[in-house]
Each structure stands twice: as C-alpha cells, then as structure tokens.
Design a protein around this motif. Sequence first.
Motif, short mmCIF file in Angstrom:
data_model
loop_
_atom_site.label_atom_id
_atom_site.label_comp_id
_atom_site.label_asym_id
_atom_site.label_seq_id
_atom_site.Cartn_x
_atom_site.Cartn_y
_atom_site.Cartn_z
N ARG A 129 -20.58 -5.36 -11.03
CA ARG A 129 -19.58 -4.37 -11.19
C ARG A 129 -18.72 -4.48 -12.53
NH1 ARG A 129 -16.24 -7.03 -6.02
NH2 ARG A 129 -16.79 -8.75 -7.79
N ALA A 130 -18.45 -3.17 -12.99
CA ALA A 130 -17.81 -3.13 -14.27
C ALA A 130 -16.49 -4.30 -14.39
CB ALA A 130 -17.50 -2.04 -14.90
N LYS A 182 -2.56 -4.13 -2.75
CA LYS A 182 -3.55 -4.81 -2.52
C LYS A 182 -3.77 -5.97 -3.76
CE LYS A 182 -5.98 -2.31 0.97
NZ LYS A 182 -7.24 -1.51 1.28
N GLY A 183 -3.79 -5.70 -4.94
CA GLY A 183 -3.87 -6.66 -5.98
C GLY A 183 -2.90 -7.48 -6.08
N GLN A 184 -1.64 -7.37 -5.67
CA GLN A 184 -0.58 -8.05 -5.78
C GLN A 184 -0.93 -9.35 -4.75
OE1 GLN A 184 3.11 -7.30 -3.65
NE2 GLN A 184 4.22 -7.94 -5.62
N PHE A 503 -1.84 15.27 -6.69
CA PHE A 503 -2.28 14.62 -7.61
C PHE A 503 -1.50 13.35 -7.86
CE2 PHE A 503 -4.20 18.46 -9.15
CZ PHE A 503 -5.38 17.93 -9.85
N GLY A 504 -0.35 13.41 -7.27
CA GLY A 504 0.81 12.00 -7.37
C GLY A 504 -0.19 11.23 -6.40
N GLY A 505 -0.79 11.58 -5.27
CA GLY A 505 -1.39 10.48 -4.40
C GLY A 505 -2.77 9.98 -5.04
N ALA A 506 -3.26 11.15 -5.70
CA ALA A 506 -4.59 10.57 -6.20
C ALA A 506 -4.37 9.61 -7.48
CB ALA A 506 -5.48 11.76 -6.85
N ILE A 507 -3.37 9.99 -8.18
CA ILE A 507 -3.08 8.87 -9.39
C ILE A 507 -2.67 7.72 -8.92
CG2 ILE A 507 -1.57 8.47 -11.39
CD1 ILE A 507 -1.53 11.52 -11.83
N ASN A 508 -1.86 7.55 -7.61
CA ASN A 508 -1.14 6.24 -7.12
C ASN A 508 -2.37 5.46 -6.49
OD1 ASN A 508 1.31 6.63 -7.86
ND2 ASN A 508 1.96 7.51 -6.00
N ARG A 509 -3.33 6.26 -5.83
CA ARG A 509 -4.60 5.59 -5.22
C ARG A 509 -5.40 4.90 -6.25
NH1 ARG A 509 -3.95 9.66 -1.64
NH2 ARG A 509 -5.50 11.24 -2.78
N GLN A 510 -5.52 5.81 -7.41
CA GLN A 510 -6.40 5.18 -8.36
C GLN A 510 -5.70 4.22 -9.30
OE1 GLN A 510 -6.52 6.97 -12.13
NE2 GLN A 510 -8.68 7.03 -12.37
N ARG A 511 -4.57 3.88 -9.54
CA ARG A 511 -3.92 2.87 -10.16
C ARG A 511 -3.94 1.53 -9.06
NH1 ARG A 511 1.54 4.87 -10.80
NH2 ARG A 511 0.61 5.58 -12.80
N ALA A 512 -3.72 1.93 -7.73
CA ALA A 512 -3.89 0.90 -6.77
C ALA A 512 -5.22 0.29 -6.88
CB ALA A 512 -3.33 1.34 -5.35
N GLY A 513 -6.30 1.11 -6.87
CA GLY A 513 -7.66 0.61 -6.84
C GLY A 513 -7.94 0.00 -8.15
N ARG A 514 -7.33 0.38 -9.36
CA ARG A 514 -7.51 -0.31 -10.44
C ARG A 514 -7.04 -1.71 -10.61
NH1 ARG A 514 -4.79 2.90 -14.46
NH2 ARG A 514 -2.90 1.92 -13.91
N ASN A 515 -5.80 -1.67 -10.08
CA ASN A 515 -5.02 -3.18 -9.89
C ASN A 515 -5.93 -3.86 -8.98
OD1 ASN A 515 -3.11 -2.08 -11.74
ND2 ASN A 515 -1.55 -1.91 -9.99
N ALA A 517 -9.02 -4.16 -8.67
CA ALA A 517 -10.13 -4.47 -9.29
C ALA A 517 -10.06 -5.30 -10.50
CB ALA A 517 -11.05 -3.13 -9.93
N THR A 518 -8.84 -5.16 -11.22
CA THR A 518 -8.32 -5.95 -12.12
C THR A 518 -8.09 -7.52 -11.62
OG1 THR A 518 -7.58 -4.23 -13.48
CG2 THR A 518 -6.76 -6.41 -13.97
N ALA A 519 -7.23 -7.48 -10.29
CA ALA A 519 -7.00 -8.75 -9.70
C ALA A 519 -8.15 -9.53 -9.30
CB ALA A 519 -6.19 -8.57 -8.57
N ASP A 520 -9.23 -8.87 -8.84
CA ASP A 520 -10.35 -9.64 -8.55
C ASP A 520 -10.88 -10.07 -9.47
OD1 ASP A 520 -10.00 -8.97 -5.70
OD2 ASP A 520 -11.22 -7.06 -5.93
N SER A 521 -11.05 -9.49 -10.69
CA SER A 521 -11.56 -9.88 -11.89
C SER A 521 -10.80 -11.26 -12.26
CB SER A 521 -11.85 -8.93 -12.95
OG SER A 521 -12.60 -9.13 -14.13
#
Length: 554
Positions: A129-130, A182-184, A503-515, A517-521
Amino acid sequence: MSNTPALPQGFEIERRAAKTAPDKTPRLPAGFQLQTPPTATPQAAEGHHLRRSTLLPLAKNTQTGGVEWAAPQVALDIVDAIMLPGDVYQGNVDPLSDEGMSRTLNLAGIATGGALTTPTRKLIDEAGRAVPKAVVRGLRDDGIPAADAGRRIRELGPDGVVADLGANLRDKTAAIATAPGKGQRVITDRLRERQLAAPDRLTGALDETLGAAPIPSYVQRSIRDDQRALGPAYEDALAGAQAVDTSALAGGIDAMVPNLRGKAQTALQSVRGMLNATGTGDLDPSPATLFQVRRAIDGMLKDEADSNVRRVLGDVRAQVDGLLADAAPGIKQVDARYSELARQGDAVDRGQTVLGSGRNDPRPAELADEAAAGAVPSGEIIGPSGVAFRLRQGARAEIDRIVGTNLNDRAALNSLLKGNSDWNRQRLTTLFGAERTDRLYRILENERAMADTENRALTGSKTASLQAAQKEIDGPAKRPGVVRSAANLRLGDASAELIDAIFGGAINRQRAGRNLATADSLMSRGDFRRGTADVPLNTALPYTLLLDTIMGDK
C-alpha cells in the motif's frame, strides 16, 4: 315536426369543434427563444476527435495529433453528475434511461470517492500500500531516509512504531489522535496498550541487560548469616590456643586513661574492665575472653563518629588482635573470611551511592580505585574478593529503586539515571562494562522516545506545532464555489444544499479514510520501500485539490 324542445328565449345551441390532440410542445420560459443550431462545420466536427486528459486541462486531436487547452474529462463528468438532480427534477432526464443510469453511476462514484486505481511509483509498505503523504513528509522533515525507517524502529524494540522516530511524526500522530474517527481509535488504542505494558517491558529489558535486581536488606542479611556461620571455625581455632598474657596491654591502658577526657576516656576504661576475669580484679588469661574483648571493641567502633574515640580504640584493638594471633595462629584464617564478608557488606551500601550527586558520593575516578582495590583479597584470603560484585549489586539495586519510583514518568526516569553530566555513565561503565552500559542507555532513550509519543498523542496538547499538523490533517475549510453559485441560479438553495451534502459527505469520508491510512502507517514498523502499487484514486490522486478547484473560489 321535430320533437326537439324549443329553447328558451335568449339561448342557442353551440356546435363543438372536432376533438384534437393536446399540444405537448415544450414551452420556453419567458425571455428565451429557440435558436436553430447551425449546420455542422468541419471545425465543429473536429470536437468528436478530441481525446481529453482525465485530470490535466489538455486534449489531443486524434486526427491531427495536436494538443490544445480543454476542460479535463473528470471535470465534465463531475459537472454532468452535479446537474443530474436538477435535470431529473425538471423531467429532462429519465433516471431509468441509459443516459440517466450512466449519470447516476458517475454521481455515485463521486460521492463515494471512486473505486478507480492508478499505478504509480510511490513509497509503499510491506503490504504494497502507498505510504500516505503526511507520513512521507514527516519522515522527510525529521531527516529520516525512508529506507532507514525500519532499521531505526527495530532499534527501538518490538513496541517501536513510525511515530516514535521524530517530532514531526509525533505531531501528525497527535493531530489524528484528536480528530474523531477510526484513525483516532487506531492510534489511541495502540498507544494506550503500549503505555500499560511499559513497566514490564522496561524492567524486563533491565534484567536482561544488568541482571536481576537484588534487595539490599536481603543481601545484608545473607552476609550476616555467613558471618555467624563462622562461629564453629572460631571455636576450633581457639580450642588449642595458648593462654595469653594481657598485662602489658592492661598497663598501657591504665597509663592512658588519666590523660583522656570525655567519651575516649570512658570507652578506654570500659575496655580495661573487660580484660579482667568476671567479678574479680585479676586479668583473664583465656584466649576466648580476649576474642570476646575484640568483638566488643568492633561493636564500639561500628557506629562511632568521634575521631578521638576511634583512634584510641583502634590502637587497643590492634594490640588485642596481635595477642590473639600469637595465641591461636589458625584464627587469622577465620578472621580473613569474616573480614571479607564485612567488606562485601560495606560494598553493597557503597554501590547504592554511585548514582548520587552528593558530596560524599564517589567521583568516577574514586569509584574506579575502589573497584580495583575491591577485587584484591584481604588478609589470608586466597582468590578474588567479592567486593566488586557487591558494588554492582548495590548499584543494580539503586537502579531498580529509581525505576520503581518513576515508572509513570519515563522522561524523568531517563534524566535521573543519566544525570546531568557523563559521571553516571563513567561510573556505570566501571561497574558493568561499556557494552552493558551502552545497552542500558539505549533502553532508557528508547523508552523516553516512546513515552514522548504517547504523551503527545494521549494528552491532547495544543501547541503551535500540533495545531499546524492538525491543519494539515484536517485540510482547509471549504467555501462555496462556482458550481454552487451556478446551481443557485438554476435550481435554487434546495439543489445547492443537496450538492453540498453530497460533496461534504464525500470529502469527510475521504478525510476519514486518509486519516485511517495515515494512522495505520504511523503505528506500523516502518518497512517501507520504493515500488509501484495499484493505489485507490482517493489515496493516489490529490482528490481534495480537484474538488477545491471545481467547488471552491480561489
């Protein structure tokens, strides 16, 4: 004659016109007129031969091979998908038609962040994974080569993670730990678990490096038991001893007493009385009695602080010891064993002071001299002395005491054991050797680094650096953009709110997914490498930047 009744005066029959089909021609709004499209020209026909870039504002003419500026395909798809609710509302598009289904799928893809993948050359983890950009930037800002991250984490021990490698990585960890999602949970659960395991982990590492920690009182009790066990050996040595003549010793004491005052005089008078047989004024010739006199003098000297008392009693003891050695030669071998145990007891106490900073605590050079002298046996002992070993035991017990009273503050523990200079390192090297001392210092430094990460993430600190990292994790605030403004002109606030919700939901979901992935890394072991991976679009591409471009005013 017609049977039709006559109409009242003033009324007449109206003939209906033939029934015609209703006019279904669409009505244009007021102020608009229908314009007949111009005949297609060769230039217009060329638009069918344009191959648009997915993201870049460029298009290639497949006939001429030329490249020109043009809206990217993804922008057109997004705008087309945004207009779908309004077109369906006005009846211009049947949602069940091919066109409607196609545009519905486009809208769903945008709202969910898409499922496309893009092959890209990136820093990837062991699962292929990236590695998120926030982690890549953190490694760079902390001056850590990505290829070296795994090795450094392994040096931290089995509980080390990427977040422990530097201040910037800790800030990003703390930022995600304060953002719900989830990242938290990934970060806080992992770090709390590690924090709870710290006492056992630290004490286990110290035991493995320096050996198990003794309890000083138990060691001293064991030494005293060994001394008492020498009683039969003393009895055997005294059993064949000759009678002793203590008249010269008694005469010397009688001559000294009148010239002394205070505690020294009192102590010497007490010793003079011990030389007599009990209940008489005659000197006792028994070697056993003289042996007891020596023990009594040792007891008097043990806790005596008056230097004059120690001087006069020391002189008398030396004379008593000489008389015993002449009367019972075997007693000196037993004395040597007893003396060795006494030295070991003193060494246990001395070892507990080697990490101190008081006036009476040993300097590194002094401790080195004491350790060297302690290895040499005293008296008639054959073989190495146990004094150096007892010094180490005392020091190890002191380390255990410091650790036990500061386990909840590993940063303070690190400072207490290392001290404010290199003296403690020199003293520990004298007792435990350079290799074990280096390992001890690495353990302390690793625990300090991990404790720093835990404190930053779990205490919710809001320093300037953390706030900057928080801004990076959360992304910039969103503002209404050109699409919403256009939608307001056509559909009004209701449609605009629908678009914002999508779009707000999409952006929030994307941010949560990014967080996440960052937390896992950040919580990983850092086994990163350069490679090509199929990365989800919402991770591989700057999707929030694209949405900002479409939705936001710059």
